[in-house]
Design an enzyme around this catalytic site. Sequence first.
Site, PDB file in Angstrom:
ATOM      1  N   HIS A   1       3.416 -31.922  11.656  1.00  0.00           N
ATOM      2  CA  HIS A   1       2.074 -31.350  11.726  1.00  0.00           C
ATOM      3  C   HIS A   1       1.873 -30.658  13.061  1.00  0.00           C
ATOM      4  CE1 HIS A   1      -0.047 -32.489   8.103  1.00  0.00           C
ATOM      5  NE2 HIS A   1       0.377 -33.726   8.210  1.00  0.00           N
TER       6      HIS A   1
ATOM      7  N   HIS B   1      -2.440 -37.994   7.236  1.00  0.00           N
ATOM      8  CA  HIS B   1      -2.300 -39.257   7.955  1.00  0.00           C
ATOM      9  C   HIS B   1      -3.455 -39.452   8.936  1.00  0.00           C
ATOM     10  CE1 HIS B   1       1.690 -39.754   6.302  1.00  0.00           C
ATOM     11  NE2 HIS B   1       1.904 -40.815   7.046  1.00  0.00           N
TER      12      HIS B   1
END
Length: 209
Positions: free
Chosen positions: A174, A124
Amino acid sequence: MTKKTFFIICLLLFFGLAFSYDLKFFRNIDINTLEFFEGIRTKFLNRFFYFFTELGSKNFIIPISVVALIFLAVKKKYFEASFLMLAFLGEVGLNHLLKGWIHRERPSLNPLIHESGFSFPSGHSMGAIVVFGFFFYLFIHILKMGQKYRYVWLTATIVLVLFIAMSRAYLGVHYPTDIIAGLSAGYVYLYIIILLYHLSSKRRPHSTK
């Protein structure tokens, strides 16, 4: 700081993290940061960061890229359209290769959403800086659209990318080192794409800028 200097810093930062993210120093930063975000979670912030993480997903980036490609085709900007495709498709492929090389498992604390695949670098974060960064460069510097408000658009682009990146740590999918590495690799790739565009456009006959 020049763009070239920042490119070199990002390149060194990515490889530095790629070979050292598992050190105790970085592991502590990663875990403490995720625990911090977990501790401030609220319904409002959950919705807020989920919204931004969706803006960085392929569910949003693919349709908006298609719209941009159609716009460029209508304007007969086929050369620019090809570089937009190169930016998007190349970033996806590069991120896949990097994740396969590093093989880092995702955080397993208390993620708010489920994500598959490896964690390093953040797709992302990498995709956001490449795609939205190239959008900014394409419309402001190449097509000369909205130049009067270019600093407003630049600020909006930076804020958007940072919120998308931050959302990945907030949602617990993440580590911060994944995100920093993703932003670094994304800038390196964006820099290369823009450089290739300039070099290629200079060699085009009857090139219009």
